[in-house]
Design a protein around this motif. Structure first.
Motif, PDB file in Angstrom:
ATOM      1  N   VAL A  71       0.827  -1.210   0.000  1.00 34.70           N
ATOM      2  CA  VAL A  71       0.000   0.000   0.000  1.00 34.70           C
ATOM      3  C   VAL A  71       0.863   1.263   0.000  1.00 34.70           C
ATOM      4  CG1 VAL A  71      -0.192   0.132   2.531  1.00 34.70           C
ATOM      5  CG2 VAL A  71      -2.003   1.095   1.085  1.00 34.70           C
ATOM      6  N   LEU A  72       2.070   1.192   0.559  1.00 35.17           N
ATOM      7  CA  LEU A  72       2.955   2.354   0.568  1.00 35.17           C
ATOM      8  C   LEU A  72       3.356   2.759  -0.850  1.00 35.17           C
ATOM      9  CD1 LEU A  72       5.369   1.561   3.553  1.00 35.17           C
ATOM     10  CD2 LEU A  72       3.418   3.128   3.521  1.00 35.17           C
ATOM     11  N   ALA A  73       3.451   1.765  -1.742  1.00 35.75           N
ATOM     12  CA  ALA A  73       3.783   2.047  -3.140  1.00 35.75           C
ATOM     13  C   ALA A  73       2.549   2.484  -3.918  1.00 35.75           C
ATOM     14  CB  ALA A  73       4.408   0.821  -3.787  1.00 35.75           C
ATOM     15  N   LYS A  74       1.438   1.805  -3.697  1.00 38.63           N
ATOM     16  CA  LYS A  74       0.225   2.086  -4.468  1.00 38.63           C
ATOM     17  C   LYS A  74      -0.380   3.449  -4.143  1.00 38.63           C
ATOM     18  CE  LYS A  74       0.078  -1.929  -6.581  1.00 38.63           C
ATOM     19  NZ  LYS A  74       0.315  -2.020  -8.045  1.00 38.63           N
ATOM     20  N   VAL A  75      -0.226   3.892  -2.885  1.00 37.96           N
ATOM     21  CA  VAL A  75      -0.880   5.136  -2.480  1.00 37.96           C
ATOM     22  C   VAL A  75      -0.283   6.345  -3.198  1.00 37.96           C
ATOM     23  CG1 VAL A  75       0.648   5.748  -0.522  1.00 37.96           C
ATOM     24  CG2 VAL A  75      -1.804   6.310  -0.444  1.00 37.96           C
ATOM     25  N   GLN A  76       0.925   6.191  -3.749  1.00 35.77           N
ATOM     26  CA  GLN A  76       1.546   7.295  -4.473  1.00 35.77           C
ATOM     27  C   GLN A  76       0.634   7.827  -5.577  1.00 35.77           C
ATOM     28  OE1 GLN A  76       5.893   7.746  -6.233  1.00 35.77           O
ATOM     29  NE2 GLN A  76       4.666   6.496  -7.598  1.00 35.77           N
ATOM     30  N   PHE A  77      -0.003   6.920  -6.317  1.00 35.41           N
ATOM     31  CA  PHE A  77      -0.873   7.338  -7.415  1.00 35.41           C
ATOM     32  C   PHE A  77      -2.051   8.164  -6.898  1.00 35.41           C
ATOM     33  CE2 PHE A  77       1.125   3.377  -8.876  1.00 35.41           C
ATOM     34  CZ  PHE A  77       1.688   3.811 -10.058  1.00 35.41           C
ATOM     35  N   PHE A  78      -2.586   7.766  -5.734  1.00 33.71           N
ATOM     36  CA  PHE A  78      -3.753   8.446  -5.173  1.00 33.71           C
ATOM     37  C   PHE A  78      -3.390   9.793  -4.551  1.00 33.71           C
ATOM     38  CE2 PHE A  78      -4.951   4.047  -5.464  1.00 33.71           C
ATOM     39  CZ  PHE A  78      -6.284   4.093  -5.848  1.00 33.71           C
ATOM     40  N   LEU A  79      -2.109  10.000  -4.278  1.00 36.14           N
ATOM     41  CA  LEU A  79      -1.659  11.281  -3.738  1.00 36.14           C
ATOM     42  C   LEU A  79      -1.145  12.218  -4.822  1.00 36.14           C
ATOM     43  CD1 LEU A  79       0.180  10.003  -0.519  1.00 36.14           C
ATOM     44  CD2 LEU A  79      -2.050  11.128  -0.662  1.00 36.14           C
TER      45      LEU A  79
END
Length: 202
Positions: A71-79
């Protein structure tokens, strides 16, 4: 893939360069466009830096043999999508309403969740980052600033093409992170020059 610790540490360099550039950009926009615009730029910049920092942290954890917290990697797109949308509005605030950029980002977030893919967020981030770089390039008066903002813009697209490669070998990732560091270092130096030029004119 056995992710080297050195590469994971290098991944923090573009985040630091990005943070430096945004730290310089916020007071520049506050002086030229007003405190409200500066606050929006600060919020957008903080969101973008947080996204980059979380992904770099994920890589460091993996390289150090820690837990793979995806999730630490995936959340980048949402931020990145809302963050760059706010930054783009801040540099275009005189010609565009804030609600349009906020709605654009929200539409991307909703679409990404609905279809279970991150490409709508990547599209929004790319469009808004492009608007940010082009607007700053147009505000620049010195050839060196224009070159650096242009390099930042073209380098961002080159990064996207490299990241889309299916063979993400360690060698390719070294190239990506080196280019990413140069891209955001160019942004930071260009913003510094732009702000310094503005002070000279005043």
């Amino acid at each position: 893939m056995d992710y080297p610790l050195a590469l994971a540490l290098v991944d923090f360099l573009p985040v630091l360069a990005m943070a430096a550039g945004i730290t310089l950009l916020v007071p520049y926009l506050t002086r030229t466009a007003g405190p409200a615009v500066g606050r929006v730029a600060g919020a957008g910049g903080a969101i973008v830096v947080l996204g980059g920092g979380l992904k770099a942290t994920w890589k460091l954890l993996v390289a150090a043999g820690g837990p793979d917290i995806v999730v630490l990697a995936k959340v980048q797109f949402f931020l990145f999508a809302p963050g760059f949308a706010l930054l783009a509005w801040a540099v275009l605030s005189a010609t565009a309403p804030l609600w349009a950029f906020v709605s654009f980002a929200i539409a991307g977030l909703v679409a990404a969740v609905a279809i279970g893919a991150t490409w709508p967020l990547l599209l929004i981030s790319t469009v808004c980052a492009t608007l940010l770089s082009i607007r700053l390039l147009l505000l620049s008066r010195h050839p060196a600033e224009r070159f650096l903002f242009g390099f930042n813009l073209l380098g961002t697209y080159a990064m996207g093409m490299l990241a889309a490669r299916p063979d993400q070998t360690i060698a390719v990732q070294w190239v990506e992170e080196s280019l990413n560091t140069l891209v955001w270092a160019a942004f930071a130096v260009a913003v510094w020059r732009l702000a310094k030029e503005r002070e000279r004119i005043r």
